[in-house]
Design a protein around this motif. Structure first.
Motif, PDB file in Angstrom:
ATOM      1  N   LYS A  41      75.075  95.134  10.975  1.00 33.48           N
ATOM      2  CA  LYS A  41      75.890  94.014  11.449  1.00 33.48           C
ATOM      3  C   LYS A  41      75.225  93.285  12.618  1.00 33.48           C
ATOM      4  O   LYS A  41      75.848  92.470  13.291  1.00 33.48           O
TER       5      LYS A  41
ATOM      6  N   LEU B 291      75.387  86.290  11.106  1.00 32.79           N
ATOM      7  CA  LEU B 291      76.160  86.634  12.299  1.00 32.79           C
ATOM      8  C   LEU B 291      77.245  85.592  12.563  1.00 32.79           C
ATOM      9  O   LEU B 291      78.353  85.937  13.008  1.00 32.79           O
TER      10      LEU B 291
ATOM     11  N   ASP C 218      78.894  83.987  10.297  1.00 24.52           N
ATOM     12  CA  ASP C 218      79.969  84.333   9.368  1.00 24.52           C
ATOM     13  C   ASP C 218      80.774  85.526   9.890  1.00 24.52           C
ATOM     14  O   ASP C 218      82.006  85.552   9.791  1.00 24.52           O
ATOM     15  N   ASN C 219      80.066  86.514  10.453  1.00 23.46           N
ATOM     16  CA  ASN C 219      80.776  87.685  10.975  1.00 23.46           C
ATOM     17  C   ASN C 219      81.626  87.332  12.196  1.00 23.46           C
ATOM     18  O   ASN C 219      82.719  87.876  12.381  1.00 23.46           O
TER      19      ASN C 219
ATOM     20  N   LEU D 194      84.720  86.055  10.939  1.00 23.21           N
ATOM     21  CA  LEU D 194      85.574  87.146  10.449  1.00 23.21           C
ATOM     22  C   LEU D 194      86.236  87.879  11.612  1.00 23.21           C
ATOM     23  O   LEU D 194      87.397  88.288  11.521  1.00 23.21           O
TER      24      LEU D 194
ATOM     25  N   LEU E  50      83.990  93.249   8.790  1.00 23.62           N
ATOM     26  CA  LEU E  50      82.689  92.602   8.873  1.00 23.62           C
ATOM     27  C   LEU E  50      81.808  92.956   7.682  1.00 23.62           C
ATOM     28  O   LEU E  50      81.980  93.993   7.036  1.00 23.62           O
ATOM     29  N   LEU E  51      80.840  92.071   7.413  1.00 19.91           N
ATOM     30  CA  LEU E  51      79.889  92.262   6.321  1.00 19.91           C
ATOM     31  C   LEU E  51      78.645  92.989   6.827  1.00 19.91           C
ATOM     32  O   LEU E  51      78.380  93.049   8.031  1.00 19.91           O
ATOM     33  N   ASP E  52      77.859  93.524   5.896  1.00 24.66           N
ATOM     34  CA  ASP E  52      76.554  94.102   6.206  1.00 24.66           C
ATOM     35  C   ASP E  52      75.456  93.126   5.799  1.00 24.66           C
ATOM     36  O   ASP E  52      75.556  92.464   4.754  1.00 24.66           O
TER      37      ASP E  52
END
Length: 421
Positions: free
Chosen positions: A285, A326, A328-329, A332, A339-341
């Protein structure tokens, strides 16, 4: 009512600037800090150094990018340290509080601990360094006209250390200057003895690229009379002679170091968060695992993934993908969503070795030659920040294409700073 969260981004390179752009007009208060008031397009620094482009063509004022932004602020400062306990970033102009901190300040030239090489060799990681190198190159040509016979060859030898894209592109540009420009600028001087050396520690130039691209790049360099020495490591340089690990010595007053990069470690980042090349260890992340609410992206970040167990390459495409991910995170986070990876999608690599000579590796195939050269130009023009710079660069390239010349060989030396009471 929830207070606005503050994000500080350190560095306005590919990663930091793109992240700030992607967070523009969101519900975050974003502070972008850089030591310069401009963004520089590093892949074309070598063209500034060889008088093919003006510095302004590859530089763009940061404040102009965010003229219409409601939530992006800019400060020009050097970062001194991080106080993670109090969520404070200390800089040369003030201390700034943050909710989230993003380190995107990139890397600098790695001399591998050799202070002699650092003292005498030229690097090319910034616009001022490229201008300094341009002045040195142009002044060298003038100096050859009056040099003593015993000093002449050392002036005529340009040694480039590092066979990656920067080294290969610079070697090709200098070789083309020797072939196309110097005979016209200096008709009273024979520059046939001017020699461009390219020193590479591994067995091939452009090591990360495909075998076909490596072979073609080597062929192009040899066609331009560049002396390529592979499996050779520079052990010392004292300003007059280059010592190689095989015992060979090259007399030279012009050594350009493009052999590697290293990160700068800020006070407040624990040692366990640092790995080889002084890169900062992050998770999938982009979070620095040893610190809370602090992220690292771009060249300074080291992330292990199944596809990249030794980290991602330190190239612009990775930095840009880091920043998009980042951003996009962060969106979120503001929506209290999981959060995405991060997963890097390799778009390939490319390098140019001179007019109509380039190599391109795409994920599934590679190609070289004239088409690759046009693709290289197109991709770099697309990546340039604004239309004015795109037009300026395109005009210069078209002009150079048809007449093998440039009108930018102006030797402008800085004045020494006056004493101030």
């Amino acid at each position: 009512m929830e207070t606005t969260k503050k994000i500080i981004i350190v560095g306005a390179g590919f990663a930091g600037l793109r992240l700030a752009q992607d967070l523009e007009n969101t519900n975050y208060d974003v502070l972008l800090i850089d030591k310069n008031n401009y963004h520089q397009f590093q892949p074309l620094l070598y063209q500034v150094a060889t008088a093919r482009l003006e510095p302004a063509s590859i530089s763009f004022p940061i404040r102009k990018v965010f003229q219409h932004s409601k939530n992006i602020r800019i400060r020009i400062a050097e970062v001194l340290s991080i106080d993670s306990n109090n969520k404070t970033l200390k800089t040369t102009i003030a201390d700034f509080k943050y909710d989230y901190l993003v380190l995107a300040y990139g890397c600098t030239t790695n001399y591998f601990g050799n202070t002699e090489i650092e003292k005498f060799a030229f690097s090319m990681k910034s616009v001022p360094e490229a201008i300094q190198l341009r002045n040195r190159i142009l002044q060298t040509f003038e100096d050859t006209l009056v040099a003593k016979p015993e000093d002449l060859q050392a002036l005529m030898n340009f040694v480039i250390v590092g066979g990656g894209p920067t080294g290969v592109e610079l070697a090709g540009a200098l070789a083309e200057m020797k072939k196309n420009i110097l005979p016209k600028d200096y008709p009273d001087k024979d520059f046939r003895k001017l020699t461009v050396y390219l020193i590479e520690g591994s067995s091939n130039v452009l090591k990360p690229m495909s075998s076909d691209s490596q072979k073609k790049a080597l062929r192009y360099l040899l066609e331009l009379d560049v002396v390529v020495k592979t499996n050779a490591i520079v052990t010392n340089y004292d300003g007059f002679s280059v010592d190689l690990n095989n015992g060979e010595t090259i007399a030279s007053k012009n050594v350009i170091w493009a052999a590697g990069i290293t990160g700068k470690i800020l006070d407040g980042i624990p040692k366990e968060a640092i790995t080889r090349g002084n890169r900062i260890i992050v998770n999938r992340k982009c979070e620095i695992t040893a610190l809370k609410d602090i992220f690292a992206i771009g060249d300074i970040a080291f992330m292990e993934t199944p596809k990249y167990p030794i980290g991602h390459p330190q190239v612009a495409s990775v930095a840009i993908e880091h920043s998009k991910f980042l951003a996009d995170n962060f969106k979120l986070i503001s929506g209290n969503k999981p959060l995405l990876d991060f997963e890097y999608h390799d778009k390939g690599a490319m390098a140019t070795i001179g007019k109509r000579k380039a190599v391109v590796d795409l994920p599934k195939f590679s190609f070289q030659g004239r088409v690759a050269w046009f693709v290289w130009m197109l991709v770099h023009l697309v990546m340039i920040l604004n239309l004015k710079n795109k037009i300026s660069i395109f005009i210069n390239w078209i002009f150079s294409y048809f007449n093998n010349d440039s009108t930018l060989r102006v030797l402008i030396k800085p004045l020494s700073e006056k004493n101030r009471s």
